[in-house]
Design a protein around this motif. Structure first.
Motif, PDB file in Angstrom:
ATOM      1  N   ASP A  64      12.248  27.652  28.739  1.00 36.17           N
ATOM      2  CA  ASP A  64      12.607  28.182  27.421  1.00 36.17           C
ATOM      3  C   ASP A  64      13.534  27.241  26.642  1.00 36.17           C
ATOM      4  OD1 ASP A  64      14.984  28.462  28.779  1.00 36.17           O
ATOM      5  OD2 ASP A  64      15.020  30.645  28.695  1.00 36.17           O
ATOM      6  N   ASN A  65      13.827  26.079  27.198  1.00 38.59           N
ATOM      7  CA  ASN A  65      14.678  25.073  26.565  1.00 38.59           C
ATOM      8  C   ASN A  65      16.082  25.599  26.263  1.00 38.59           C
ATOM      9  OD1 ASN A  65      14.860  22.352  25.814  1.00 38.59           O
ATOM     10  ND2 ASN A  65      14.586  22.833  23.656  1.00 38.59           N
ATOM     11  N   GLU A  66      16.468  26.682  26.944  1.00 36.03           N
ATOM     12  CA  GLU A  66      17.786  27.287  26.718  1.00 36.03           C
ATOM     13  C   GLU A  66      18.853  26.538  27.506  1.00 36.03           C
ATOM     14  OE1 GLU A  66      20.083  31.500  27.547  1.00 36.03           O
ATOM     15  OE2 GLU A  66      17.907  31.500  27.379  1.00 36.03           O
ATOM     16  N   LYS A  67      19.988  26.318  26.855  1.00 35.96           N
ATOM     17  CA  LYS A  67      21.111  25.671  27.518  1.00 35.96           C
ATOM     18  C   LYS A  67      21.943  26.726  28.239  1.00 35.96           C
ATOM     19  CE  LYS A  67      21.410  21.782  24.389  1.00 35.96           C
ATOM     20  NZ  LYS A  67      22.172  21.116  23.327  1.00 35.96           N
ATOM     21  N   HIS A  68      22.303  26.417  29.480  1.00 35.24           N
ATOM     22  CA  HIS A  68      23.167  27.281  30.280  1.00 35.24           C
ATOM     23  C   HIS A  68      24.444  26.499  30.555  1.00 35.24           C
ATOM     24  CE1 HIS A  68      19.936  30.178  31.076  1.00 35.24           C
ATOM     25  NE2 HIS A  68      19.154  29.115  31.072  1.00 35.24           N
ATOM     26  N   TYR A  69      25.568  27.228  30.593  1.00 36.61           N
ATOM     27  CA  TYR A  69      26.862  26.585  30.753  1.00 36.61           C
ATOM     28  C   TYR A  69      27.567  27.098  32.001  1.00 36.61           C
ATOM     29  CZ  TYR A  69      26.001  24.997  26.044  1.00 36.61           C
ATOM     30  OH  TYR A  69      25.435  24.405  24.947  1.00 36.61           O
ATOM     31  N   PHE A  70      28.210  26.165  32.710  1.00 39.74           N
ATOM     32  CA  PHE A  70      28.910  26.495  33.946  1.00 39.74           C
ATOM     33  C   PHE A  70      30.325  25.952  33.882  1.00 39.74           C
ATOM     34  CE2 PHE A  70      24.438  26.210  34.788  1.00 39.74           C
ATOM     35  CZ  PHE A  70      24.180  27.321  35.573  1.00 39.74           C
ATOM     36  N   GLU A  71      31.277  26.828  34.161  1.00 35.20           N
ATOM     37  CA  GLU A  71      32.664  26.397  34.255  1.00 35.20           C
ATOM     38  C   GLU A  71      32.990  25.973  35.683  1.00 35.20           C
ATOM     39  OE1 GLU A  71      35.081  29.543  32.705  1.00 35.20           O
ATOM     40  OE2 GLU A  71      34.256  29.316  30.682  1.00 35.20           O
ATOM     41  N   LYS A  72      32.279  26.574  36.639  1.00 32.48           N
ATOM     42  CA  LYS A  72      32.476  26.214  38.043  1.00 32.48           C
ATOM     43  C   LYS A  72      31.310  25.344  38.492  1.00 32.48           C
ATOM     44  CE  LYS A  72      35.062  30.299  39.343  1.00 32.48           C
ATOM     45  NZ  LYS A  72      35.164  31.430  40.253  1.00 32.48           N
ATOM     46  N   PHE A  73      31.635  24.120  38.839  1.00 35.34           N
ATOM     47  CA  PHE A  73      30.643  23.167  39.331  1.00 35.34           C
ATOM     48  C   PHE A  73      31.390  22.072  40.068  1.00 35.34           C
ATOM     49  CE2 PHE A  73      31.887  21.800  35.114  1.00 35.34           C
ATOM     50  CZ  PHE A  73      32.072  20.437  35.256  1.00 35.34           C
ATOM     51  N   ARG A  74      30.646  21.291  40.806  1.00 34.48           N
ATOM     52  CA  ARG A  74      31.255  20.145  41.472  1.00 34.48           C
ATOM     53  C   ARG A  74      30.263  18.999  41.466  1.00 34.48           C
ATOM     54  NH1 ARG A  74      30.461  19.446  47.408  1.00 34.48           N
ATOM     55  NH2 ARG A  74      28.767  20.826  48.042  1.00 34.48           N
ATOM     56  N   MET A  75      30.761  17.825  41.753  1.00 33.36           N
ATOM     57  CA  MET A  75      29.934  16.641  41.816  1.00 33.36           C
ATOM     58  C   MET A  75      30.082  16.037  43.203  1.00 33.36           C
ATOM     59  SD  MET A  75      29.930  13.830  38.855  1.00 33.36           S
ATOM     60  CE  MET A  75      28.419  13.020  38.473  1.00 33.36           C
ATOM     61  N   LYS A  76      28.958  15.558  43.751  1.00 39.08           N
ATOM     62  CA  LYS A  76      28.997  15.010  45.100  1.00 39.08           C
ATOM     63  C   LYS A  76      27.930  13.929  45.233  1.00 39.08           C
ATOM     64  CE  LYS A  76      28.280  16.415  49.872  1.00 39.08           C
ATOM     65  NZ  LYS A  76      27.757  17.461  50.739  1.00 39.08           N
ATOM     66  N   LYS A  77      28.199  12.951  46.071  1.00 40.61           N
ATOM     67  CA  LYS A  77      27.230  11.904  46.352  1.00 40.61           C
ATOM     68  C   LYS A  77      26.229  12.442  47.376  1.00 40.61           C
ATOM     69  CE  LYS A  77      28.857   7.791  46.759  1.00 40.61           C
ATOM     70  NZ  LYS A  77      29.510   6.573  47.283  1.00 40.61           N
ATOM     71  N   VAL A  78      24.945  12.313  47.078  1.00 38.30           N
ATOM     72  CA  VAL A  78      23.899  12.731  48.014  1.00 38.30           C
ATOM     73  C   VAL A  78      22.915  11.589  48.190  1.00 38.30           C
ATOM     74  CG1 VAL A  78      24.063  15.186  47.486  1.00 38.30           C
ATOM     75  CG2 VAL A  78      22.471  13.779  46.211  1.00 38.30           C
TER      76      VAL A  78
END
Length: 135
Positions: A64-78
């Motif tokens: 649906d091309n809808e943008k979703h927003y997250f305040e809780k997230f993390r970044m990690k090397k995979v």
């Protein structure tokens, strides 16, 4: 808890995002599950950083091309299936499989051209599912 039987591929829903009938592939070699995104960008707001995400792509009926927003997230090397290391964003959300809701973590990655927009990894599968590769 009795373990559910899942095939090597199935269909799931992501109710928090209104995404239904999304093809999933069981990937017992992957630790975390992953979801195909066409857009994933960290933005800075007056309330702090947020992650802006668009799930799936125009080839999927639920797109649906809808943008979703997250305040809780993390970044990690995979390490990807090709052996390359890359930094990925991770979010927690609910997935519905076989009519049951599970809260789990997903890495966000571009899987354009892949038949399965969602991969289910061991973190979700362990102690919940038995995999029947004939299904």
């Amino acid at each position: 808890m009795e373990k559910l039987i899942i095939g090597r591929r199935d269909i799931a829903n992501l109710p928090e995002f209104g995404l239904d009938h999304v093809a999933v592939k069981v990937d017992s070699g992957a630790y975390t599950s992953s979801i195909h995104v066409t857009h994933c960008k960290e933005i800075i707001t007056e309330n702090g950083p947020r992650l802006e995400v668009i799930f799936l792509d125009a080839n999927h009926p639920s797109f649906d091309n809808e943008k979703h927003y997250f305040e809780k997230f993390r970044m990690k090397k995979v390490k990807s299936s090709t052996g390359q290391e890359q930094m990925r964003y991770f979010i927690k959300c609910t997935i519905e499989i076989l009519g049951i809701h599970f809260k789990t973590e997903f890495s966000l990655t571009e899987r354009k051209g892949m038949r399965f927009p969602i991969l289910l990894g061991r973190k979700l599968l362990n102690n919940r599912f038995l995999i029947d590769t004939t299904l």
